[in-house]
Design a protein around this motif. Structure first.
Motif, short mmCIF file in Angstrom:
data_model
loop_
_atom_site.label_atom_id
_atom_site.label_comp_id
_atom_site.label_asym_id
_atom_site.label_seq_id
_atom_site.Cartn_x
_atom_site.Cartn_y
_atom_site.Cartn_z
N PRO A 1 -1.05 -6.43 3.80
CA PRO A 1 0.14 -6.26 2.96
C PRO A 1 0.44 -7.53 2.16
O PRO A 1 0.51 -8.61 2.75
N ALA A 2 0.60 -7.39 0.85
CA ALA A 2 0.96 -8.54 0.02
C ALA A 2 2.36 -9.03 0.39
O ALA A 2 2.69 -10.20 0.20
N LEU A 3 3.20 -8.14 0.93
CA LEU A 3 4.58 -8.51 1.27
C LEU A 3 4.72 -8.90 2.74
O LEU A 3 5.85 -9.07 3.23
N PRO B 1 2.36 -8.19 -7.94
CA PRO B 1 1.74 -8.19 -9.27
C PRO B 1 0.31 -7.60 -9.23
O PRO B 1 -0.10 -6.92 -10.17
N ALA B 2 -0.41 -7.82 -8.13
CA ALA B 2 -1.79 -7.32 -8.04
C ALA B 2 -1.85 -5.79 -8.06
O ALA B 2 -2.90 -5.21 -8.35
N ASN B 3 -0.75 -5.14 -7.74
CA ASN B 3 -0.76 -3.67 -7.69
C ASN B 3 -0.14 -3.01 -8.91
O ASN B 3 -0.07 -1.79 -8.99
N ARG B 4 0.30 -3.83 -9.88
CA ARG B 4 0.82 -3.27 -11.13
C ARG B 4 -0.27 -2.47 -11.83
O ARG B 4 -1.42 -2.89 -11.85
N GLY B 5 0.10 -1.36 -12.39
CA GLY B 5 -0.88 -0.57 -13.14
C GLY B 5 -1.59 0.47 -12.29
O GLY B 5 -2.25 1.35 -12.82
N LEU B 6 -1.46 0.38 -10.96
CA LEU B 6 -2.03 1.43 -10.11
C LEU B 6 -1.14 2.67 -10.20
O LEU B 6 0.05 2.56 -10.49
N ASP B 7 -1.73 3.84 -9.97
CA ASP B 7 -0.85 5.00 -9.78
C ASP B 7 -1.06 5.66 -8.43
O ASP B 7 -0.49 6.73 -8.16
N SER B 8 -1.86 5.00 -7.57
CA SER B 8 -2.05 5.54 -6.22
C SER B 8 -2.31 4.41 -5.25
O SER B 8 -2.88 3.38 -5.63
N LEU B 9 -1.87 4.60 -4.01
CA LEU B 9 -2.03 3.57 -2.97
C LEU B 9 -1.73 4.26 -1.64
O LEU B 9 -0.88 5.14 -1.57
N VAL B 10 -2.45 3.86 -0.59
CA VAL B 10 -2.11 4.33 0.75
C VAL B 10 -1.81 3.11 1.62
O VAL B 10 -2.52 2.11 1.56
N ARG C 1 -5.97 1.79 -3.93
CA ARG C 1 -5.90 0.65 -3.01
C ARG C 1 -5.43 1.13 -1.63
O ARG C 1 -4.64 2.07 -1.55
N ILE C 2 -5.92 0.48 -0.57
CA ILE C 2 -5.49 0.80 0.79
C ILE C 2 -4.97 -0.48 1.43
O ILE C 2 -5.67 -1.49 1.47
N VAL C 3 -3.71 -0.42 1.90
CA VAL C 3 -3.07 -1.58 2.52
C VAL C 3 -2.93 -1.30 4.01
O VAL C 3 -2.44 -0.24 4.40
N LEU C 4 -3.41 -2.24 4.84
CA LEU C 4 -3.32 -2.06 6.29
C LEU C 4 -2.38 -3.09 6.89
O LEU C 4 -2.68 -4.29 6.89
N GLY C 5 -1.24 -2.62 7.39
CA GLY C 5 -0.27 -3.50 8.04
C GLY C 5 -0.07 -3.10 9.49
O GLY C 5 -0.80 -2.27 10.03
N GLY C 6 0.94 -3.73 10.12
CA GLY C 6 1.23 -3.43 11.52
C GLY C 6 0.61 -4.46 12.45
O GLY C 6 -0.27 -5.23 12.05
#
Lengths: 291, 291
Positions: free
Chosen positions: A267-269, A112-121, A222-227
Motif C-alpha cells: 500500500p502506498a498509504l 500519484p502513482a495510481n492516477r490515471g488508472l480505472d481499475s485496482l484491487v 494494479r494489485i495492492v497487498l496490505g494487512g
C-alpha cells in the motif's frame, strides 16, 4: 472513520498531506466505540464523514437494515447500525462502505502513482482476508459487496495436509492463508517464522492462486497487498514469481513479462489506506452525492 | 458482427425485435471471412457497427496493434487487425470488443428482466470457456480483458484423475469443464452423455466452483450461462444447488436463500447474445462515443 475489528481510526483533514487531527483506539462495545468516534468528530467539525466499518455490511439503501453490520462473529456487533448512529449525531453527508472497500478506494484515489488508472484491487491479508475491487473507476458493489477472501483455490493435501480454519468453507483462501491459518498450521504466530521457513513458499503460492483468479476475472491495472501478513516484504517477490508461473504466458500484456514490481505492490498509504479511503469517500460523496 | 472461431454472425437492425437482415457463415481465412462481413454491411448500410470477434484481442487504443486478434491458436488469425479492415471499408463509428464481452453486454442491455441491474456476469461454456463482466453499469476491461475461463479451481484427483486439457494451465476451469474437456475425459462428446451420467455432477461442481469465485469477487446481480454445454438445461438446478452448498450461508442476501432460478439463468437472447450485444455496442458507441 475506519472501523476495524481490533482498532478504530478517525482522521480529519483534506488529504494524505493535510491531516489536521487523528486518533486510534481499540474496538470495544458498539456503544462505547461509536460514542468515542462521534465525540471525536464533534470536537473536530467536518463537512462530511466517510464511515468504513468492518463487514459484512448491509449496503442496500432500500433495505431496512441499511447501514448495519450484518452477520459478524464479533460479539455484540451483529446488527449494529453504524450509519443510523452517525445520522442521529450529524446532519452532514455521510458516506458508508466496508473498511476494505475504503482502503481500495484510498489506494486508488490518492497515490500519484495510481492516477490515471480505472481499475485496482486491494487485498488485506491479516487475521482474516478481505478485498476491495475498483472497476470502471468506481468501487464494485453489485449484489452485496465482494468477499474475495473466501474464494476457493487449489489445495494439494499431499503438500499441505492442513484442513483450513474458515468456519464456513474450511480450506478457502482465508481458511488456508490468513494470519490465523498461518498460526494454526505452524503452531506459532506468523511473525515468529523466519524468512526461509517453508511456511512462506506455501503462503506465497496460495496468495498467487487467489491473485491469478482476480487477474483473470477483472483484469485490474494494479494489485495492492496490505494487512499484517504482508508486512513480511519478502513475500512480494515470491508472490510475483508464482503469479507469473501460474499464468504461464497466457495474458498478452507487457506487465507479466517483467518483474511485476509496479503491478503487485504494498500500500502506498501504509496502514492509513482505510482511513484515507474513508476521507476520499467523504470528499467524493459531498461533491457528487455518491462514492 | 459477432465473429466466433467457428461461425460469424452479422445482423442489421435497431434491437432484438427489429432485426432487418441477418447472416451466419462459417469462419474461414481472415481475408475471406472479413470480406464477406464487410460485403454484408455494404449491402445493408448502417449508422454504426459493433465488432465482436473471438479473443484474445488488443483493446488498448494506445497500442499499435489496437483492433487485432493477438495470440490465438486458430491458424492464420493471430495478428489479424479486424478493426483496421473495417476502418478501411467504412467511415462510421466502429465499436470493438471481444465476442464474450459483447454477449455479456447484450444480456445486460436488452432483456427487460435485466433492466435496472448495474452488474452481470456472462459465461459461455462450450468448446472453450469465456466470460464477460459488467460492473458499475459498464463492461470491465482493466489491463486487457477478463479471461475467466482460465481461473484455478479445486481439483480432487481422487474423485477425478483427469489431468485437464488446457495447453497453458492443464486443470484450470476450461481445462476441466469445457466441452473439449468433457469429450476428452469421457471419450465421447458431451452431447451423447445421458442426463443421469456421472459426468454432469462433476461438471456442475466445477462450474459452481468458478461461479462461487465470481460471486465472491464481483458480487454480480445476475449470472447468465450460455454456450453449447449449457444447452443441457438439467445442469442449471445442479449448479444452483452446488453454489448454495459451497457458499454455505456466508453471503447475507435473500438471493442465496431461495432457488436461485432468477439468479443463475440461461441467456434471455438465446444464441443471439453476441450479435445483439455487438448491436448494443454499436448503438451506445454512436450515441456516447464509448461502450
Amino acid at each position: 472513520m475506519e472501523g476495524g475489528g481490533t482498532k478504530f481510526a478517525c482522521a480529519v483533514g483534506a488529504g494524505p498531506d493535510d491531516i489536521r487531527s487523528e486518533i486510534r483506539f481499540p474496538t470495544a462495545t458498539p456503544d462505547e466505540t461509536l460514542a468515542r468516534a462521534i465525540d471525536f468528530f464533534r470536537q473536530h467539525p467536518v463537512a462530511a464523514i466517510g464511515l468504513a466499518p468492518f463487514g459484512p455490511l448491509d449496503l442496500d439503501p432500500a433495505s431496512p437494515a441499511y447501514g448495519s453490520i450484518t452477520a459478524t462473529p464479533k460479539p455484540g456487533w451483529a446488527g449494529t447500525n453504524i450509519l443510523a448512529a452517525f445520522r442521529r449525531a450529524f446532519d452532514i453527508p455521510l458516506a458508508f462502505d466496508t473498511d476494505v472497500n475504503a482502503a481500495a478506494f484510498g489506494e486508488f484515489h490518492w497515490p500519484p502513482a495510481n492516477r490515471g488508472l480505472d481499475s485496482l484491487v486491494y487485498f488485506t491479508i491479516g487475521t482474516g482476508i478481505g478485498a476491495g475491487v475498483i472497476a470502471n473507476g468506481k468501487v464494485v458493489h453489485g449484489l452485496t459487496h465482494p468477499e474475495t477472501g473466501h474464494v476457493r483455490i487449489p489445495h494439494d493435501r499431499e503438500k499441505d495436509p492442513f484442513a483450513g480454519i474458515c468456519p464456513f468453507h474450511a480450506d478457502c483462501f482465508e481458511g488456508l492463508a490468513s494470519g490465523s491459518a498461518l498460526a494454526a498450521r505452524w503452531g506459532r504466530p506468523g511473525e515468529s517464522l523466519p524468512d526461509g521457513h517453508p511456511a512462506w513458499e506455501l503462503e506465497a503460492g496460495y496468495i498467487a492462486s487467489a491473485l491469478v483468479n482476480v487477474i483473470l476475472t477483472v483484469s485490474p491495472q494494479r494489485i495492492v497487498l496490505g494487512g499484517g501478513v504482508m508486512q513480511r516484504r519478502h513475500l512480494f517477490p515470491l508472490i510475483r514469481a508464482k503469479v507469473k508461473e501460474l499464468l504461464n504466458g497466457y495474458i498478452a500484456s507487457p506487465v507479466f513479462a517483467g518483474t511485476m514490481d509496479k503491478y503487485i505492490v504494498p500500500p502506498a498509504l501504509g496502514i492509513r489506506s482505510g482511513a484515507l479511503g474513508a476521507l476520499a469517500m467523504a470528499k467524493n460523496y459531498a461533491e457528487s452525492d455518491r462514492i
